[in-house]
Scaffold this active site. Structure first.
Site, mmCIF file in Angstrom:
data_model
loop_
_atom_site.group_PDB
_atom_site.id
_atom_site.type_symbol
_atom_site.label_atom_id
_atom_site.label_comp_id
_atom_site.label_asym_id
_atom_site.label_seq_id
_atom_site.Cartn_x
_atom_site.Cartn_y
_atom_site.Cartn_z
ATOM 1 N N ASN A 282 0.831 -1.194 0.000
ATOM 2 C CA ASN A 282 0.000 0.000 0.000
ATOM 3 C C ASN A 282 0.870 1.251 0.000
ATOM 4 O O ASN A 282 1.963 1.269 0.552
ATOM 5 C CB ASN A 282 -0.961 -0.002 1.200
ATOM 6 C CG ASN A 282 -0.372 0.685 2.418
ATOM 7 O OD1 ASN A 282 -0.413 1.910 2.534
ATOM 8 N ND2 ASN A 282 0.197 -0.110 3.335
ATOM 9 N N ARG A 283 0.357 2.267 -0.659
ATOM 10 C CA ARG A 283 0.959 3.598 -0.594
ATOM 11 C C ARG A 283 -0.165 4.616 -0.363
ATOM 12 O O ARG A 283 -0.297 5.610 -1.054
ATOM 13 C CB ARG A 283 1.752 3.907 -1.874
ATOM 14 C CG ARG A 283 1.009 3.720 -3.182
ATOM 15 C CD ARG A 283 1.829 4.264 -4.351
ATOM 16 N NE ARG A 283 1.183 4.065 -5.632
ATOM 17 C CZ ARG A 283 1.424 3.044 -6.457
ATOM 18 N NH1 ARG A 283 2.314 2.119 -6.116
ATOM 19 N NH2 ARG A 283 0.795 2.950 -7.618
ATOM 20 N N GLY B 63 -0.790 6.799 2.031
ATOM 21 C CA GLY B 63 -0.349 8.166 2.296
ATOM 22 C C GLY B 63 -1.166 8.899 3.348
ATOM 23 O O GLY B 63 -1.423 10.103 3.211
ATOM 24 N N ASN C 52 3.143 7.446 15.018
ATOM 25 C CA ASN C 52 3.598 6.737 13.820
ATOM 26 C C ASN C 52 4.670 7.561 13.106
ATOM 27 O O ASN C 52 4.369 8.577 12.483
ATOM 28 C CB ASN C 52 2.408 6.481 12.892
ATOM 29 C CG ASN C 52 2.772 5.629 11.690
ATOM 30 O OD1 ASN C 52 3.937 5.300 11.462
ATOM 31 N ND2 ASN C 52 1.771 5.261 10.911
ATOM 32 N N SER D 270 5.804 5.098 8.657
ATOM 33 C CA SER D 270 5.186 4.824 7.361
ATOM 34 C C SER D 270 6.151 5.212 6.245
ATOM 35 O O SER D 270 6.729 6.298 6.271
ATOM 36 C CB SER D 270 3.885 5.609 7.202
ATOM 37 O OG SER D 270 3.419 5.520 5.866
ATOM 38 N N LYS E 106 5.608 3.715 17.009
ATOM 39 C CA LYS E 106 5.581 2.663 15.989
ATOM 40 C C LYS E 106 6.782 2.820 15.073
ATOM 41 O O LYS E 106 6.997 3.878 14.483
ATOM 42 C CB LYS E 106 4.285 2.710 15.175
ATOM 43 C CG LYS E 106 4.141 1.504 14.231
ATOM 44 C CD LYS E 106 2.729 1.343 13.732
ATOM 45 C CE LYS E 106 2.561 0.045 12.944
ATOM 46 N NZ LYS E 106 1.173 -0.180 12.527
ATOM 47 N N GLY F 95 2.231 -8.399 5.326
ATOM 48 C CA GLY F 95 1.855 -9.792 5.146
ATOM 49 C C GLY F 95 2.985 -10.738 5.491
ATOM 50 O O GLY F 95 3.955 -10.370 6.161
ATOM 51 N N GLY G 217 3.076 -9.809 9.643
ATOM 52 C CA GLY G 217 3.101 -11.149 9.074
ATOM 53 C C GLY G 217 2.476 -12.233 9.917
ATOM 54 O O GLY G 217 2.777 -13.413 9.720
ATOM 55 N N TYR H 229 -3.311 -7.484 10.724
ATOM 56 C CA TYR H 229 -3.930 -6.667 9.671
ATOM 57 C C TYR H 229 -4.009 -7.494 8.392
ATOM 58 O O TYR H 229 -5.066 -8.003 8.033
ATOM 59 C CB TYR H 229 -3.147 -5.375 9.469
ATOM 60 C CG TYR H 229 -3.711 -4.427 8.416
ATOM 61 C CD1 TYR H 229 -4.562 -4.855 7.406
ATOM 62 C CD2 TYR H 229 -3.387 -3.084 8.432
ATOM 63 C CE1 TYR H 229 -5.066 -3.986 6.454
ATOM 64 C CE2 TYR H 229 -3.887 -2.199 7.473
ATOM 65 C CZ TYR H 229 -4.716 -2.665 6.490
ATOM 66 O OH TYR H 229 -5.213 -1.800 5.542
#
Length: 344
Positions: free
Chosen positions: A114-115, A117, A178, A181, A223, A274, A303, A324
């Protein structure tokens, strides 16, 4: 019921654009909740309480941030039996995130890229959603994840985190900062030694002021990324201990593509989550535990696709876990499986 149906529903969901499927699923979860069908959705909450960061968690299996960025689906997701739910990342002002498409499945690797944003409706709308949910009012543990706007210069990032911290503080069981990211330009620079030292000092002072103001101490967790070498992990761990941060979430998505080379979408920009991130994230958990000792708890994420994966995070040094991508691929049965594997 959904535990049994999800393997049948997944092919239809996976035939849709990944982001469209995401919203379709969440909207229907909330619709089922409003119709009083929560018992058909997923699982009752496993009773296996843990006290971490001074907070009593009904069980050690949580939802990672990112699935519900605006806190709009908390009560629907609660039906899956999570011990805690983390929503966000939220920023001071609403922002659209990156252009679509921005989420991609790699089913051969049980992975997502994912990106997004930090697409979200801004912190004020976020708080309204949180206040409207019944989860927190009924004693659910709710983590609120905060970030910076894309157009805020990295030198002013602390201003955005402070703005969000002050607004979410009264509504949170804990707050996650966070800084990891890969989809916000230069954000990971905040993991650097001097940048992190300055940010944590600022946030800790604000936390103490807010605790006095609200007569309630809300823990703050950081995070971090999986793409860290041993020196970086050591520097981050030392900073967390030195500034008396309450917890750390390890880890976010990875920018590495080593485990998915040659697969469709593997070269898309963004963070990979994942199964392929499991080893890297678990390595960071283990290395971090060696650095910080028992000074603060770790929430392990990255994961987790089985109860054994959840157990491996705990064995590496985590006290709690979050899922997730595994939820996307396995469905809500994963929550019950992990809770059973971690039952004491």
């Amino acid at each position: 019921m959904l535990n049994a149906l999800y393997p049948l529903l997944r092919p239809a969901l996976f035939s849709m654009d990944a982001e469209d499927a995401h919203h379709f699923t969440l909207n229907n979860l909330m619709r089922a909740k409003r119709m009083g069908l929560a018992g058909c959705i997923g699982n009752s909450i496993a009773d296996d309480p843990r006290t971490v960061m001074g907070v009593r968690f009904p069980n050690p299996v949580g939802l990672a941030a990112g699935l519900d960025k605006d806190g709009a689906y908390i009560d629907g997701l609660a039906a899956f039996g999570f011990g805690f739910i983390e929503v966000g990342t939220v920023t001071p002002r609403a922002q659209p995130g990156n252009p679509r498409p921005r989420m991609f499945r790699l089913p051969q690797a049980d992975a997502l890229i994912n990106r997004m944003g930090f697409n979200n409706g801004g912190v004020d709308a976020f708080i309204r959603n949180v206040q409207a949910s019944r989860w927190k009012a009924e004693g659910g543990v709710l983590g609120l994840n905060i970030g910076k706007n894309a157009d805020t210069p990295i030198e002013r990032a602390a201003d955005d985190y402070l703005y969000c911290l002050e607004r979410v503080y009264p509504h949170a069981s804990y707050v996650t900062v966070n800084i990891s990211s890969p989809n916000t330009k230069n954000l990971r620079q905040l993991q650097g030694a001097s940048e992190l030292d300055s940010l944590l000092s600022t946030l800790k002072a604000a936390q103490q002021r807010l605790a006095d103001q609200h007569k309630r101490y809300v823990p703050v967790a950081l995070k971090i990324a999986p793409d860290l070498d041993d020196d970086q992990v050591r520097n981050i761990g030392d900073a967390l201990v030195r500034h008396k941060i309450d917890g750390v979430i390890a880890t976010n998505t990875t920018i590495s593509r080593d485990a998915v080379k040659g697969l469709p979408h593997a070269e898309e920009a963004g963070g990979l989550s994942g199964r392929p991130v499991f080893e890297a994230s678990t390595r960071v958990v283990r290395a971090l535990r060696e650095v910080i000792g028992d000074a603060l708890p770790i929430i392990g994420v990255g994961g987790i696709f089985s109860g054994a994966d959840a157990r491996a995070k705990i064995d590496a040094g985590a006290q709690l876990v979050q899922v997730y991508s595994g939820l996307i691929y396995r469905g809500p049965t994963l929550v019950r499986e992990c809770a059973s594997a971690l039952r004491r």
